[in-house]
Design an enzyme around this catalytic site. Structure first.
Site, short mmCIF file in Angstrom:
data_model
loop_
_atom_site.label_atom_id
_atom_site.label_comp_id
_atom_site.label_asym_id
_atom_site.label_seq_id
_atom_site.Cartn_x
_atom_site.Cartn_y
_atom_site.Cartn_z
N CYS A 74 0.93 -1.11 -0.34
CA CYS A 74 -0.04 -0.24 0.12
C CYS A 74 0.42 1.02 0.28
CB CYS A 74 -1.11 -0.26 1.28
SG CYS A 74 -1.59 1.42 1.44
N CYS A 185 -1.14 3.04 -6.43
CA CYS A 185 -2.48 3.20 -5.20
C CYS A 185 -2.51 2.31 -5.62
CB CYS A 185 -4.07 3.48 -4.93
SG CYS A 185 -4.84 2.90 -4.00
#
Ligand code: DGL
Length: 263
Positions: A74, A185
């Site tokens: 992440c 992302c």
């Protein structure tokens, strides 16, 4: 000697599965534990303090399961939390990830690079430092994408709402002359097929999953922690496990049981 302890991999939700797929392909003999913190998604709109607390709780969970290494799959959690995680666990190899500015700066021909990422990643000091270091001789245009992660969590990868929202984020970047777009992302690689239909074929899309898998391999080799066992993959979610279970066949490529993480 082989080390067959598992590797913990986590994200705010299902996005990290795009990294997990790369890890599984590169390291077929490593056992993997995946935790989707979908009960707290999206991280992109949360404070760094909140995300750091989540990182600590999740690292503890993996260590209780005897993890030999950790992957923060992440960008947002890496920006907020990887430094503190490394301080708290100096003995544990931890691989984080950040938007692929360096390869994008190399790839662009127009000299303009677009970054699609969360608000949290784009606001972070870590991202500013990344630009200082690698965005040399290129212009970088950033685009936060609130709302997109929630649609990927729901498994909506190419419906009309996702298409309209993605287009609204990408159009300004194309207008600015970007010929290279960074998927900053881990949820966004799942939108790649849709994105490829929305941008001209001359636009290059760059993401980081394969590089993270390579980095993990290097780290394991350097530390003498490579596994040689029969690999297993376990899944946990901090939201309703059924929700992750439903999207696994599409996002992971196979069905699997999901357990509840109550931390
Ligand atoms: N998938 C995450 C990332 O790479 C975070 C998405 C979110 O929860 O906002 O940044």
């Amino acid at each position: 000697m082989a080390d067959d302890r598992p590797i913990g991999v986590f994200d705010s939700g299902v996005g990290g599965l795009s990294v997990l797929r790369e890890i599984r392909a590169r390291l077929p003999r490593e056992s993997l534990l995946y935790l989707a913190d979908s009960g707290h998604v999206p991280y992109g709109e949360k404070t760094p303090d909140f995300i750091r607390a989540r990182c600590r709780a999740i690292a503890d969970f993996f260590l209780e399961r005897n993890a030999k290494a950790l992957v923060v799959a992440c960008n947002t959690a890496t920006a907020a939390g990887v430094a503190e995680l490394r301080e708290c666990h100096p003995e544990l190899p931890i691989v984080g990830m950040e938007p692929a500015v360096k390869p994008a700066a190399r790839a662009t021909r127009s000299g303009v690079v677009g970054v699609l990422a969360t608000t949290g990643t784009l606001k972070s000091a870590r991202f500013a430092a990344l630009l200082d270091r690698f965005a040399v001789d290129v212009r970088v245009v950033t685009q936060p994408c609130p709302g997109l992660v929630e649609l990927v969590e729901a498994g909506d990868l190419d419906g009309p709402r996702t298409r309209a929202l993605l287009l609204s984020f990408v159009e300004p970047l194309l207008t600015e002359g970007c010929d290279t777009l960074i998927l900053g992302c881990t949820h966004y690689p799942f939108l790649r097929p849709l994105l490829e239909r929305l941008v001209p074929p001359t636009v290059t899309l760059v993401d980081t999953g394969a590089a993270v898998a390579r980095r993990l391999e290097d780290v394991l080799v350097a530390a003498g922690l490579q596994g040689e066992g029969v690999a297993t993959t376990g899944f946990w979610s901090s939201a309703d496990p059924q929700q992750l279970q439903r999207v696994l066949p599409v996002l992971w490529g196979a069905p699997a049981p999901v357990r509840r993480f109550a931390g």
